[in-house]
Design an enzyme around this catalytic site. Structure first.
Site, PDB file in Angstrom:
ATOM      1  CD  GLU A  33      -2.866   1.328  13.072  1.00 42.46           C
ATOM      2  OE1 GLU A  33      -2.631   0.522  12.150  1.00 42.46           O
ATOM      3  OE2 GLU A  33      -3.933   1.964  13.159  1.00 42.46           O
ATOM      4  CB  CYS A  73      -6.382   1.816   5.824  1.00 50.96           C
ATOM      5  SG  CYS A  73      -5.576   1.884   4.254  1.00 50.96           S
ATOM      6  CB  CYS A  85      -0.851  -0.013   1.264  1.00 45.06           C
ATOM      7  SG  CYS A  85       0.169  -0.095   2.735  1.00 45.06           S
ATOM      8  CG  HIS A 136       4.559  -8.445   9.207  1.00 47.94           C
ATOM      9  ND1 HIS A 136       5.274  -8.980  10.242  1.00 47.94           N
ATOM     10  CD2 HIS A 136       3.827  -7.455   9.751  1.00 47.94           C
ATOM     11  CE1 HIS A 136       4.982  -8.360  11.364  1.00 47.94           C
ATOM     12  NE2 HIS A 136       4.112  -7.417  11.087  1.00 47.94           N
ATOM     13  CB  CYS A 161       0.895   4.873   7.423  1.00 46.48           C
ATOM     14  SG  CYS A 161      -0.419   5.145   6.219  1.00 46.48           S
TER      15      CYS A 161
HETATM   16 FE1  F3S Z   1      -0.994   0.873   4.387  1.00 45.59          FE
HETATM   17 FE2  F3S Z   1      -1.254   3.032   5.772  1.00 45.59          FE
HETATM   18 FE3  F3S Z   1      -3.340   1.699   4.986  1.00 45.59          FE
HETATM   19  S1  F3S Z   1       0.324   1.506   6.021  1.00 45.59           S
HETATM   20  S2  F3S Z   1      -2.686  -0.434   4.962  1.00 45.59           S
HETATM   21  S3  F3S Z   1      -1.938   2.769   3.679  1.00 45.59           S
HETATM   22  S4  F3S Z   1      -3.035   2.610   6.954  1.00 45.59           S
END
Ligand code: F3S
Length: 295
Positions: free
Chosen positions: A138, A202, A25, A53, A108
């Site tokens: 997180e 997300c 992502c 991971h 992120c």
């Molecule tokens: Fe990736 Fe950020 Fe979503 S790390 S899964 S874009 S919350």
């Protein structure tokens, strides 16, 4: 027999289709880019826990000097601490600074938003409830920023909470949307002066799962690529199996075997949020090679 259309393979012609949004992502991609840039400076780059991971990607970064550590005590030389996409509590970042480590923050932006919301709403007097797994890095980082917040993983835990006054519900970015909806309904159903629900899940995770499930419905076999320790990859494989298609969870191209494809014409590929695109490309290449050998 009808002639196959331009977009439909002829009977017997093997196909490979990659589910939309497969692979890393934007948050993980950004973290990987920041890690590469930090490594370019020549100093050791430390990370509390794996950046991603995916053992193959971690091995690649390790060869360039990237060190995964469990505690700041392991950061012997001066260097850089890369804050991974899950984020870190401010106390940990402060400790790293006090040890002379430079900080590269790869939290992120969507995770940062949850942290900021939790802090701001707690300051405004809300009781902040985080839907998530208490042990997830997180969530630990969110609590590091907003120590008064409380974490609930299931509706029953939320129902058992002694709540009064103004309450806000937010979520770990990778939390299950269904469970979050149930929690929101349970909270709204309580007799509280004010309830706010902010869906911080997300969209990349939800979209990836939807695309993999849709693809699983039109192929003969699914190859799901990602680390065996990657929770979101395991979830993708589960979803594909739930759609009744034979599914193999593999870590890399070298694990794709001819038996996986035997008697199967249409191959679908999906990959978790921590699977780099080079692994998807290598697996597609290998599948193409095995398919052409069969013909
Ligand atoms: Fe990736 Fe950020 Fe979503 S790390 S899964 S874009 S919350």
């Amino acid at each position: 027999m009808a002639k196959p259309s331009k977009n439909q393979p002829a009977e017997g012609e093997p196909t490979i289709e990659v589910a939309a949004g497969s692979g890393v992502c934007f948050g993980v991609q950004r973290a990987l880019r920041l890690a590469e840039e930090a490594l370019g400076g020549g100093e050791p780059v430390y990370c509390l826990g794996p950046l991603i991971h995916n053992p193959q990607e971690m091995e690649r970064l390790g060869k360039r000097g990237f060190c995964v550590i469990e505690s700041l005590d392991e950061a012997k030389a001066a260097g850089i601490l890369l804050v991974r996409s899950h984020g870190l509590g401010p106390d940990v970042v402060e400790q790293a600074r006090a040890r002379g480590l430079g900080i590269v923050d790869a939290t992120c932006p969507l995770v940062r938003r949850v942290q900021t919301l939790a802090v701001e709403l707690a300051e405004q007097g809300y009781r902040v409830v985080v839907a998530g797994e208490a042990a997830h890095p997180e969530v630990r980082a969110i609590l590091g920023h907003a120590p008064s917040a409380v974490v609930v993983g299931r509706v029953a835990e939320l129902t058992a909470l002694d709540l009064g006054g103004r309450v806000v519900l937010v979520a770990q970015t990778t939390f299950s949307p269904e469970r979050f909806r149930e929690m929101a309904a349970a909270l709204i159903g309580r007799d509280l002066p004010e309830v706010r629900v902010v869906n911080t899940i997300c969209a990349a995770t939800v979209d990836r799962q939807r695309a993999a499930a849709q693809l699983a419905e039109r192929v003969d076999v699914m190859i799901v690529l990602g680390g065996r320790n990657s929770a979101n990859t395991n979830r993708l494989a589960e979803l594909c199996r739930a759609h009744g298609v034979e599914t193999y969870h593999l870590e890399h191209a070298g694990e794709v075997r001819a038996e996986h494809l035997r008697g199967r014409r249409r191959v679908g590929i999906a990959a978790g949020a921590s699977t780099p695109h080079w692994i998807i490309e290598a697996a597609s290449e290998r599948i193409r090679g095995l398919q052409s050998r069969k013909q």
